[in-house]
Design an enzyme around this catalytic site. Structure first.
Site, short mmCIF file in Angstrom:
data_model
loop_
_atom_site.label_atom_id
_atom_site.label_comp_id
_atom_site.label_asym_id
_atom_site.label_seq_id
_atom_site.Cartn_x
_atom_site.Cartn_y
_atom_site.Cartn_z
CG ASP A 4 -1.85 1.10 1.35
OD1 ASP A 4 -2.69 1.19 0.45
OD2 ASP A 4 -1.77 1.90 2.29
CD GLU A 49 -2.61 2.46 -3.32
OE1 GLU A 49 -3.55 3.22 -3.58
OE2 GLU A 49 -1.80 2.70 -2.41
C1 GLC Z 1 -4.05 3.47 -0.13
C2 GLC Z 1 -5.41 2.85 0.04
C3 GLC Z 1 -6.36 3.88 0.57
C4 GLC Z 1 -5.84 4.41 1.88
C5 GLC Z 1 -4.40 4.91 1.73
C6 GLC Z 1 -3.77 5.15 3.06
O1 GLC Z 1 -4.06 4.47 -1.07
O2 GLC Z 1 -5.85 2.32 -1.16
O3 GLC Z 1 -7.65 3.36 0.74
O4 GLC Z 1 -6.65 5.45 2.33
O5 GLC Z 1 -3.59 3.96 1.09
O6 GLC Z 1 -3.50 3.94 3.70
#
Ligand code: GLC
Length: 650
Positions: free
Chosen positions: A284, A326
């Site tokens: 993430d 991500e």
């Molecule tokens: C990523 C997740 C999102 C979250 C962020 C902080 O972007 O997809 O949902 O708010 O990380 O953890």
């Protein structure tokens, strides 16, 4: 590579290693460690070489990798060996993914077993179960503020439930994707709690400061991620009497990767989940891993070094496990999360394709493929052993992260065009029937993003309300067209739960005190299984959407040219409503497929003479694979229905 310094260090570490961590069954581990150690040592040196305890930290890292290898089940070790042999396995056209919250989808992990049938009916074989780890009630950012990285939140189930699910999925040939939130922890994590009590060791796990001097310097160049709900990037902690960096929400404390102990903890956690059956780990918010005064604190070179190091370590212990990056950042930056080369500087094998996603929504709003075409052409070429995760919707907002130069090249003013997009999808624009909600409006910069379920953004909510059959057709066809694009583009299509039955916005979040301020909850509903049942009733919206997506998936899996081998060629056509590209493969049937998509709500024609390159015009007819029907090309023109698409076999 053999190199004396790293080799002698490795020897020293191995001699001092706990005898428990030696032994015959660790053969494959030691072979991989030998092969990767030069890279691991070099990266660790680049990041932490200045520290006096460097050798000690290096030793700890090797110990963690060995310990987790020891814990790795034989079944998973064998899977590693098989994947090493077939190392391009994840580029296959056969993979199709689905992201869901286990609670909202199946009332928890136990309920998932019977609900896997539904996914298999659709053709899904890769399932991303959204965060399930223990987190504080309410203050958890949808699971992305973790209190305990090794404990499953009791409302979802137990570790034993997850093990049972991952075994069930393996027996069904389905892959499991789990999150590891590498950038931050909840402020209720034990590290944060110790830091709050004044423990220096754990304060060094985070970025904490006694006064505003350094935070103010950081703030000069750091953008805000949640400007409405969490302005600024630092939060004052009363009990610690210090400022702590909190880039996302104030209860999400950013981890400090300048401290090798943090890196070692996180690699231990990544391997822990790989050992619990995660085939793919979604890392993430990777763009945020390294913070530097004077920068945006995103996409820093060291963030890439950390990911390379994570990959190298993972390859030693659990080489079959893949990483998803991500990184919802600009196209030129996203591509770097695959790594710079496939052997020495690899990072994540898979990355979200936020550019393509946002471009698709732009094409729907303008009914033209002009910017989509430019944006896709300008996506940098990626590594060979790397693939996109192509999606239309996910649990997050839609950020309008396309390139300003591309917007200008398409003939629009970047700021005005982004404003148009937000207006369009929030239904403010006269011609729009979308019912999305703005997200993250930033008064200072004028930026905003968009929340809303796919069906509501595509106008289905309005069309159903008005009982308007023509408008229902338009939105159903839009939903199918968008899925056809992610199925054909190259990469793993990732469907979002509920979208295959046309799930609308869910406004119940507005009455929940922990959710009402965050409009992303509008598209995180409890799946309505009564509605899902209607997928079997011919003529219903659910049936039209479900059967179309099911067919898209089944046909995609038969087309080797849809594997992701950097085998796409964009083709020039004069009609601005059409996006046209060729997919090709060296093997088997269907080795050249021409993809044509019409984003307009009227039928559009394409002059086949424009496509000399593919010699389509030489044939009198072409087979359209989705409908499995011949299409005449005799007239030299093709007519593409409103919001229609063709997959033409050449
Ligand atoms: C990523 C997740 C999102 C979250 C962020 C902080 O972007 O997809 O949902 O708010 O990380 O953890």
């Amino acid at each position: 590579m053999y190199e004396q310094v790293s080799h002698s260090l490795l020897n020293d570490i191995l001699i001092a290693l706990d005898p428990e961590l030696k032994g015959d069954d660790l053969k494959h581990f030691y072979i991989r460690l030998g092969a990767n150690f030069y890279a691991i040592h070099s990266l660790f040196q680049l990041l932490y070489g200045e520290r006096r305890d460097f050798r000690l930290q290096m030793h700890k890292l090797v110990e963690v990798m060995a310990k987790q290898y020891r814990n790795r089940a034989n079944e998973l070790r064998n899977r590693d060996l098989a994947r090493e042999k077939d190392h391009d396995w994840f580029l296959s056209e056969k993979l199709v993914g689905y992201a869901l919250y286990c609670q909202e989808y199946a009332q928890g992990l136990k309920g998932m077993h019977e609900k896997l049938d539904y996914l298999q009916e659709l053709g899904i074989n890769l399932v991303h179960i959204m965060p399930i780890l223990d987190g504080p009630k309410g203050r958890n950012d949808g699971g992305y503020a973790v209190r305990d990285f090794r404990k499953i939140d009791s409302k979802y189930g137990t570790l034993a439930d997850l093990d049972a699910l991952s075994a069930d999925m393996r027996s069904r040939d389905m892959l499991l994707v789990l999150d590891v939130v590498v950038n931050h922890t909840s402020d209720e994590h034990e590290w944060a709690k110790k830091a709050k009590k004044g423990n220096k060791k754990y304060q060094e796990y985070y970025y904490t400061y006694a006064d505003r001097k350094i935070p103010d310097l950081f703030e000069q160049t750091m953008p805000e991620v949640f400007p409405e709900t969490a302005p600024g990037n630092f939060t004052w902690d009363e009990s610690m009497q210090r400022w702590v960096m909190t880039v996302f929400n104030e209860f999400q404390w950013d981890l400090n990767y300048k401290n090798p102990a943090v890196f070692i903890e996180m690699i231990d956690i990544i391997l822990f989940w790989a050992n619990h059956g995660a085939d793919v780990i979604r890392l993430d918010a990777v763009a945020f891993l390294w913070k530097k005064i004077g920068s945006t604190c995103q996409n820093e070179r060291e963030a890439h070094l950390i990911l390379q190091l994570m990959k190298d370590c993972c390859q030693v212990t659990a080489p079959g496990a893949l990483f998803i990056a991500e990184a919802i950042v600009a196209p030129v930056e996203v591509i770097k999360y695959f790594g710079e080369d496939a052997i020495n500087a690899k990072e994540c094998e898979i990355a979200y394709n936020p550019t393509f996603m946002a471009l698709l929504w732009e094409a729907v709003a303008t009914k033209k493929a002009t910017l989509l075409d430019i944006g896709v052409r300008n996506l940098p070429t990626k590594l060979d052993r790397a693939t996109w995760l192509n999606y239309v919707r996910c649990h997050d907002d839609i950020g309008l992260g396309f390139d300003d130069n591309d917007i200008r090249a398409a003939g629009y003013d970047p700021q005005a065009h982004r404003r148009f997009m937000v207006d369009y999808y929030t239904g403010q624009y006269p011609d729009s029937s979308a019912t999305g909600v703005a997200f993250g409006r930033n008064e200072k910069t004028g930026d905003a993003r968009i929340s809303g379920s796919l069906a509501s953004l595509a106008g289905l909510e309005t069309a159903l309300l008005n009982n308007d059959a023509a408008a229902i057709d338009i939105s159903v066809n839009t939903i199918i067209l968008l899925h056809s694009m992610i199925a054909a583009f190259g990469g793993i299509p990732l469907l979002y739960y509920g979208d295959s039955i046309g799930t609308l916005n869910d406004n119940t979040y507005l009455t929940d005190e922990n959710k009402h301020h965050d409009s992303r909850w509008v598209h995180r509903p409890t799946l309505d299984w009564e509605k899902a049942k209607r997928r079997h009733e011919p003529g219903t919206v659910e049936n039209r959407i479900f059967t179309a997506i099911q067919r898209l998936i089944a046909v995609r899996k038969q087309i080797p040219a849809f594997a992701d081998l950097n085998n796409r060629e964009m083709l020039d056509v004069k009609n601005p409503h059409l996006m046209v590209f060729l997919r090709f493969a060296s093997r088997g049937m269907y080795s050249r497929v021409l993809v044509i998509a019409n984003f307009d709500t009227s039928p559009q024609t394409m002059n086949l003479r424009e496509l000399d390159a593919v010699n389509l015009f030489e044939h009198r007819e072409a087979r359209e694979l989705y409908s499995d029907r011949p299409i005449s090309t005799r007239s030299g023109e093709l007519l593409i229905p409103p919001l229609g698409f063709y997959w033409l076999q050449l």
